[in-house]
Each structure stands twice: as C-alpha cells, then as structure tokens.
Design a protein around this motif. Structure first.
Motif, short mmCIF file in Angstrom:
data_model
loop_
_atom_site.label_atom_id
_atom_site.label_comp_id
_atom_site.label_asym_id
_atom_site.label_seq_id
_atom_site.Cartn_x
_atom_site.Cartn_y
_atom_site.Cartn_z
N GLY A 40 0.83 -1.43 0.32
CA GLY A 40 0.16 -0.15 0.51
C GLY A 40 0.72 1.31 -0.03
N ASP A 63 2.22 -2.17 -4.84
CA ASP A 63 0.70 -2.07 -4.60
C ASP A 63 0.04 -1.72 -6.36
OD1 ASP A 63 -1.15 0.82 -5.28
OD2 ASP A 63 -0.74 1.40 -3.97
N ASP A 130 -0.12 -0.49 4.67
CA ASP A 130 -1.28 0.56 4.62
C ASP A 130 -2.36 0.02 3.39
OD1 ASP A 130 -2.82 2.31 4.69
OD2 ASP A 130 -0.59 3.98 4.56
C1 LIG Z 1 -4.03 4.72 2.32
S1 LIG Z 1 -3.16 4.35 0.38
C2 LIG Z 1 -1.39 3.69 1.27
C3 LIG Z 1 -0.94 5.17 1.86
C4 LIG Z 1 0.54 5.30 1.62
N1 LIG Z 1 0.99 4.13 2.93
C5 LIG Z 1 1.17 6.29 2.12
O1 LIG Z 1 1.21 6.51 3.94
O2 LIG Z 1 1.38 7.86 1.99
C6 LIG Z 1 -3.62 2.44 0.01
C7 LIG Z 1 -2.60 2.22 -0.31
O3 LIG Z 1 -3.64 0.88 -1.13
C8 LIG Z 1 -3.38 0.14 -1.99
N2 LIG Z 1 -4.24 -1.09 -1.97
C9 LIG Z 1 -5.43 -1.83 -1.60
N3 LIG Z 1 -5.72 -3.25 -1.62
C10 LIG Z 1 -4.38 -3.63 -2.35
C11 LIG Z 1 -4.67 -4.47 -3.32
N4 LIG Z 1 -4.76 -5.90 -3.26
N5 LIG Z 1 -2.88 -5.19 -3.86
C12 LIG Z 1 -1.94 -4.30 -4.13
N6 LIG Z 1 -2.19 -2.51 -3.22
C13 LIG Z 1 -3.17 -2.16 -2.28
C14 LIG Z 1 -4.26 1.00 -3.18
O4 LIG Z 1 -3.86 0.75 -4.33
C15 LIG Z 1 -3.80 2.08 -2.38
O5 LIG Z 1 -2.37 2.54 -3.27
#
Ligand SMILES: C[S@@+](CC[C@H](N)C(=O)[O-])C[C@H]1O[C@@H](n2cnc3c(N)ncnc32)[C@H](O)[C@@H]1O
Length: 198
Positions: A40, A63, A130
């Motif tokens: 994430g 991601d 995350d």
């Molecule tokens: C809250 S954002 C991450 C923020 C980042 N960690 C930061 O602190 O700036 C959540 C991310 O999780 C990714 N995500 C959610 N489910 C996912 C999955 N099954 N596989 C890959 N990425 C995933 C989304 O695409 C998104 O970019």
C-alpha cells in the motif's frame, strides 16, 4: 465505538515517522537481517522514509498503483465491513520512484496483492502494511509474518482509524489465530505494531 482523536492528529505523522526511525535503529543495532517492504504505497510518501531509514536493504513496493481492487471491495462488503472506499488511483510507479533516495534498492511489484507476491523468495525485517481494507490487510499479515525474521516488525496503519474498521478486524483475527501480541501506536491512524520474538 466512535472516538474523537482530533487532539492526537496534529502530531500523528511525527509519531509514525519517528517510530519507523526507532524501529530501523533497533533492527540495525541488533544486526537483524532482511529486506523491507510496504504493501500500500500510493504516492510513496511513507515508502520514501522506509527507503531512507534502511539504506542498503531491498525495498519491495507492493501496490496496484490504480487504487482498490474490486475483489477486496466485494469481500469486505460481503463480510459486512464498513470500510471507506477512497480513490487512490492518482499515482504511478514513476512518480513513486522519483521520490526514493535509493531507487536502485526498490523492487516494484505492481498489481493485486497477494498475486504480486508470487515468486518473491525473501525474508523481511520490516514491512508497513497500509492498504486500508480487510482482505489485503489479512493477506499481508499472513504473507509477511511467515517471512518476518525474529526481531522484525510489521507496522499496520489504520488499526484505530474508524474509517477503516476492517484493519482492526484483520489484525485481531490474525493475532488471535496465532496468539500474537501487538502494540498500539498513538499516531493519527492509531497504527499497530507486531514484532516477532527474537
Ligand atoms: C492509504 S493508501 C497508502 C498510503 C501510503 N502508505 C502512504 O503512507 O502514503 C492505500 C494503498 O493500498 C493499495 N492497495 C489496496 N489494496 C491493494 C491490493 N490488494 N493490492 C495492491 N495494492 C493495494 C491502494 O492502491 C492504495 O494505493
């Protein structure tokens, strides 16, 4: 339970970032080996700090870089988890890599986790999980804890974020299944930390 945590938000990112720094020092001082990761990444703002805190270690970046996957959204809805479904599609691999102090150490796994973990044969000293939703958080806990070295830590964002109750549900389910303790951080999202016994 709905709780007003406004008083804690202003210094929340300082706490999250400082905890990362202290965990990285501890891992270095005990000479704990292993790669690091974030599941994430979005625009890479926390991944950048992980990369800076762990120079010389491989940093896996998991991601979709296109936001939530429908499979996760549907699984959460079927389970009745009232997660918020924000749009996280405004990003790209190029944007993220440009922010990294050590881009050569970064291994990008673009796409749906856990499918993107297939073929990764490595162990980890630290991972930030995350990804907001119940299903990928639980999948991330299972995958990373298996590969976490003794003394390594998982930091799970949003444990105490009322907008993403699926995170708490996944952490509690996972920790209950394996009898694991966790620690609650007082950052803005109330992250949880799981450390494997040394
Ligand atoms: C809250 S954002 C991450 C923020 C980042 N960690 C930061 O602190 O700036 C959540 C991310 O999780 C990714 N995500 C959610 N489910 C996912 C999955 N099954 N596989 C890959 N990425 C995933 C989304 O695409 C998104 O970019």
């Amino acid at each position: 339970m709905q709780r007003d945590r406004q008083n804690y938000v202003y210094c929340g990112e300082y706490i999250r970032n400082s905890c990362l720094e202290l965990i990285a020092y501890e891992i270095g001082e005990f000479d704990i080996k292993g790669s690091v990761a974030e599941l994430g990444v979005f625009q890479g703002d926390f991944a950048r700090l992980i990369n800076a805190a762990f120079p010389g270690r491989k940093l896996y970046l998991f991601d979709t870089f296109e936001g939530f996957d429908d499979r996760d959204v549907n699984e959460g809805k079927e389970k009745g988890v009232a997660d918020n479904y924000q749009d996280w599609s405004n990003t790209s691999v190029e944007l993220v890599l440009k922010k990294m102090p050590y881009p050569k150490d970064c291994i990008v796994r673009k796409g749906f986790f856990p499918e993107t973990a297939s073929g990764v044969d490595d162990t980890f000293s630290f991972a930030s999980i995350d990804c907001d939703l119940y299903a990928p958080i639980l999948a991330g806990l299972r995958w990373f804890y298996d590969r976490l070295v003794p003394g390594g830590s998982l930091m799970i964002h949003d444990y105490n974020n009322d907008e993403y109750p699926g995170t708490k549900q996944a952490v509690r389910e996972f920790c209950a299944e394996f009898g694991l303790p966790y620690f609650q951080m007082v950052d803005a999202a109330g992250s949880a930390v799981i450390t494997k016994a040394r």
